[in-house]
Write a protein that holds these residues in place. Structure first.
Motif, short mmCIF file in Angstrom:
data_model
loop_
_atom_site.label_atom_id
_atom_site.label_comp_id
_atom_site.label_asym_id
_atom_site.label_seq_id
_atom_site.Cartn_x
_atom_site.Cartn_y
_atom_site.Cartn_z
N ASP A 126 0.94 -1.15 0.00
CA ASP A 126 0.00 -0.04 -0.11
C ASP A 126 0.82 1.29 0.09
O ASP A 126 0.53 2.25 -0.33
CB ASP A 126 -0.86 0.12 1.36
N ASP A 127 2.14 1.41 0.63
CA ASP A 127 3.06 2.28 0.70
C ASP A 127 4.27 1.93 0.86
O ASP A 127 4.50 0.58 1.37
CB ASP A 127 2.31 3.28 1.71
N PHE A 128 5.36 2.74 0.91
CA PHE A 128 6.60 2.49 1.16
C PHE A 128 7.39 3.64 1.98
O PHE A 128 7.05 4.77 1.65
CB PHE A 128 7.53 1.84 0.15
N ILE A 129 8.11 3.37 2.73
CA ILE A 129 9.10 4.11 3.41
C ILE A 129 10.69 4.15 3.24
O ILE A 129 10.85 3.05 3.44
CB ILE A 129 8.84 4.36 5.10
N PRO A 130 11.27 5.22 2.67
CA PRO A 130 12.48 5.10 2.40
C PRO A 130 13.50 5.08 3.53
O PRO A 130 13.02 5.76 4.74
CB PRO A 130 12.88 6.23 1.46
N LYS A 131 14.72 4.42 3.83
CA LYS A 131 15.51 4.30 4.73
C LYS A 131 16.74 5.28 4.59
O LYS A 131 17.00 5.48 3.20
CB LYS A 131 15.89 3.01 4.99
N PRO A 132 17.05 6.21 5.48
CA PRO A 132 16.74 5.75 7.03
C PRO A 132 15.27 6.41 7.25
O PRO A 132 15.08 7.57 6.70
CB PRO A 132 18.11 6.83 7.74
N ILE A 133 14.73 5.84 8.03
CA ILE A 133 13.30 6.21 8.35
C ILE A 133 13.05 7.44 8.99
O ILE A 133 13.70 7.76 10.17
CB ILE A 133 12.61 5.09 8.98
N ARG A 134 12.30 8.22 8.41
CA ARG A 134 12.15 9.70 9.39
C ARG A 134 10.64 9.20 10.02
O ARG A 134 9.57 9.17 9.46
CB ARG A 134 11.80 10.67 8.33
N TYR A 135 10.86 9.29 11.33
CA TYR A 135 9.65 8.70 12.18
C TYR A 135 8.22 9.43 12.26
O TYR A 135 7.41 9.03 12.26
CB TYR A 135 10.23 8.41 13.62
N MET A 136 8.41 10.59 12.18
CA MET A 136 7.07 11.53 12.07
C MET A 136 6.51 11.33 10.74
O MET A 136 5.42 11.02 10.77
CB MET A 136 7.62 13.24 12.13
N GLU A 137 7.17 11.02 9.79
CA GLU A 137 6.66 10.76 8.24
C GLU A 137 5.94 9.25 8.46
O GLU A 137 4.97 9.04 7.86
CB GLU A 137 7.70 10.74 7.18
N PHE A 138 6.96 8.43 9.01
CA PHE A 138 6.35 7.27 9.17
C PHE A 138 5.07 7.05 9.94
O PHE A 138 4.09 6.19 9.36
CB PHE A 138 7.36 6.32 9.99
N MET A 139 4.89 7.69 10.96
CA MET A 139 3.65 7.63 11.72
C MET A 139 2.67 8.36 11.04
O MET A 139 1.33 7.78 10.95
CB MET A 139 3.85 8.17 13.02
N ALA A 140 2.90 9.48 10.28
CA ALA A 140 1.99 9.96 9.46
C ALA A 140 1.38 9.33 8.27
O ALA A 140 0.16 8.97 8.02
CB ALA A 140 2.47 11.44 8.68
N ARG A 141 2.24 8.33 7.67
CA ARG A 141 1.75 7.46 6.66
C ARG A 141 0.69 6.29 7.31
O ARG A 141 -0.01 5.65 6.59
CB ARG A 141 2.95 6.81 5.90
N ILE A 142 1.33 5.64 8.50
CA ILE A 142 0.41 4.87 9.10
C ILE A 142 -1.03 5.35 9.32
O ILE A 142 -1.98 4.62 9.18
CB ILE A 142 1.13 4.52 10.61
N HIS A 143 -0.92 6.63 9.73
CA HIS A 143 -2.35 7.05 10.30
C HIS A 143 -3.15 7.52 8.87
O HIS A 143 -4.32 6.80 8.78
CB HIS A 143 -2.36 8.41 10.74
N VAL A 144 -2.57 7.94 7.74
CA VAL A 144 -3.16 7.74 6.42
C VAL A 144 -3.91 6.48 5.99
O VAL A 144 -4.92 6.46 5.77
CB VAL A 144 -2.09 8.29 5.36
N LEU A 145 -3.12 5.33 6.08
CA LEU A 145 -3.47 4.08 5.75
C LEU A 145 -4.58 3.60 6.66
O LEU A 145 -5.51 2.91 6.01
CB LEU A 145 -2.36 3.11 5.59
N LEU A 146 -4.41 3.89 8.06
CA LEU A 146 -5.59 3.35 8.74
C LEU A 146 -6.80 4.05 8.49
O LEU A 146 -7.79 3.68 8.63
CB LEU A 146 -4.95 3.90 10.48
N ARG A 147 -7.00 5.38 8.06
CA ARG A 147 -7.96 6.19 7.78
C ARG A 147 -8.71 5.52 6.50
O ARG A 147 -9.86 5.24 6.26
CB ARG A 147 -7.76 7.48 7.37
N ARG A 148 -7.81 5.24 5.39
CA ARG A 148 -8.22 4.65 4.16
C ARG A 148 -8.64 3.38 4.14
O ARG A 148 -9.32 2.94 3.49
CB ARG A 148 -6.89 4.63 3.17
N CYS A 149 -8.10 2.76 5.24
CA CYS A 149 -8.49 1.09 5.15
C CYS A 149 -9.75 0.88 6.39
O CYS A 149 -9.54 -0.10 7.23
CB CYS A 149 -7.36 0.15 5.54
N GLN A 150 -10.37 1.80 6.64
CA GLN A 150 -11.61 1.69 7.58
C GLN A 150 -12.39 0.43 7.08
O GLN A 150 -12.49 0.26 5.76
CB GLN A 150 -12.41 2.85 7.71
N PRO A 151 -13.00 -0.39 8.12
CA PRO A 151 -13.82 -1.47 7.43
C PRO A 151 -14.75 -1.17 6.55
O PRO A 151 -15.70 -0.09 6.67
CB PRO A 151 -14.35 -1.91 8.71
#
Length: 227
Positions: free
Chosen positions: A97-122
Motif C-alpha cells: 500500500d505504501d513504502f518508507i525510504p530508509k533511513p526512516i523519518r519517524y514523524m513521516e512514518f507515523m503520518a503514513r501509518i495514520h493515512v493508511l488506517l483512515r483509508r482502510c476503515q472497514p
C-alpha cells in the motif's frame, strides 16, 4: 491494532515498536521473513511493516504470503533503502500500500501509518457487484440472493476478481496470491478454479459480469450490459 514488524535490525524494530505502542497499538517483531510467514498460520495481524531486504527470504515473498493468508484489506507498508522510481513501482505493483525510504523519518512514518488506517476503515459487511453479493463477515457469496457453494480457494479467487473488475490479473499473480501458503499448484490450477467460478457465479454474462481468459496473460472480469 496488532502490527507485525518484519525487520532484521533489532534496534530499528524496537524503535518502530515503541512508536506504535505510543499510539496505543500492539506490535510483534519478526527478525526474518520465514518466522512471520510461519506465524500467519495461526495468528492474526491488522497491519504489516516489512523490510524489503531480509536475511532469509525477500520481502516480496512475505508480501505474497500476507496477501494469500490475510487478503487485500490488510495494510502493508515496506521499509527500504531502495529509493529509485523503479523500486517504488516494483513495491507498489507487488501489492504493497505504501513504502518508507530508509533511513526512516519517524514523524513521516507515523503520518503514513495514520493515512493508511483512515483509508482502510472497514468496508460494509455486504458488497454487491452486478447481481453477486459478497458477505465478508460470513465468507460467502450469493448470486441473485442465493448462496453459492464455494471452496475456500474458490471464494478467495472470486474475491480478488470481484475487487479488480476491469483489471487484467496474470495467472502467476493469482496463483501466488490465492495459493501462496499451499506450496503447490500451477497455472492450470488457476484455470480450473476460474472455469468453476464462471459456471457457479454466472460469469459468462448472466450475473452482469464476464470473466475472460486473455491468451498468454491471465484473466479479466468486466461488467456487461444487460439486454
Amino acid at each position: 491494532m496488532i502490527f507485525a514488524v518484519v525487520e532484521d535490525s533489532r534496534n530499528q524494530a524496537e524503535v518502530l515498536r515503541a512508536l506504535l505502542k505510543s499510539e496505543g497499538h500492539q506490535a510483534e517483531v519478526f527478525l526474518d521473513g520465514n518466522s512471520c510467514v510461519e506465524a500467519l498460520r495461526d495468528r492474526r495481524f491488522d497491519f504489516f511493516i516489512i523490510d524489503w531486504s531480509l536475511p532469509d527470504i525477500g520481502g516480496d515473498e512475505v508480501l505474497r504470503a500476507v496477501r494469500g493468508k490475510c487478503g487485500w484489506e490488510v495494510p502493508v507498508i515496506f521499509c527500504t533503502g531502495r529509493t529509485d522510481e523503479a523500486a517504488a513501482s516494483d513495491i507498489l505493483r507487488l501489492g504493497a500500500d505504501d513504502f518508507i525510504p530508509k533511513p526512516i523519518r519517524y514523524m513521516e512514518f507515523m503520518a503514513r501509518i495514520h493515512v493508511l488506517l483512515r483509508r482502510c476503515q472497514p468496508r460494509p459487511a455486504m458488497q454487491q457487484v452486478g447481481s453477486i453479493e459478497i458477505d465478508l463477515g460470513g465468507r460467502r457469496i450469493m448470486l441473485a440472493g442465493v448462496d453459492v457453494d464455494l471452496t475456500q480457494r474458490e471464494f478467495e479467487l472470486a474475491l480478488i476478481l470481484l475487487r479488480n473488475v476491469g483489471r487484467l490479473l496474470s495467472r502467476d499473480e493469482l496463483l501466488s496470491t490465492v495459493w501462496a501458503l499451499d506450496g503447490g499448484g500451477d497455472t492450470r490450477t488457476v484455470d480450473t478454479h476460474a472455469s468453476r467460478l464462471r459456471k457457479r457465479l454466472g460469469l459468462a454474462g448472466e450475473s452482469g459480469l464476464m470473466l475472460s481468459s486473455v491468451y498468454g496473460q491471465g484473466y479479466r472480469l468486466d461488467t456487461v450490459q444487460s439486454g
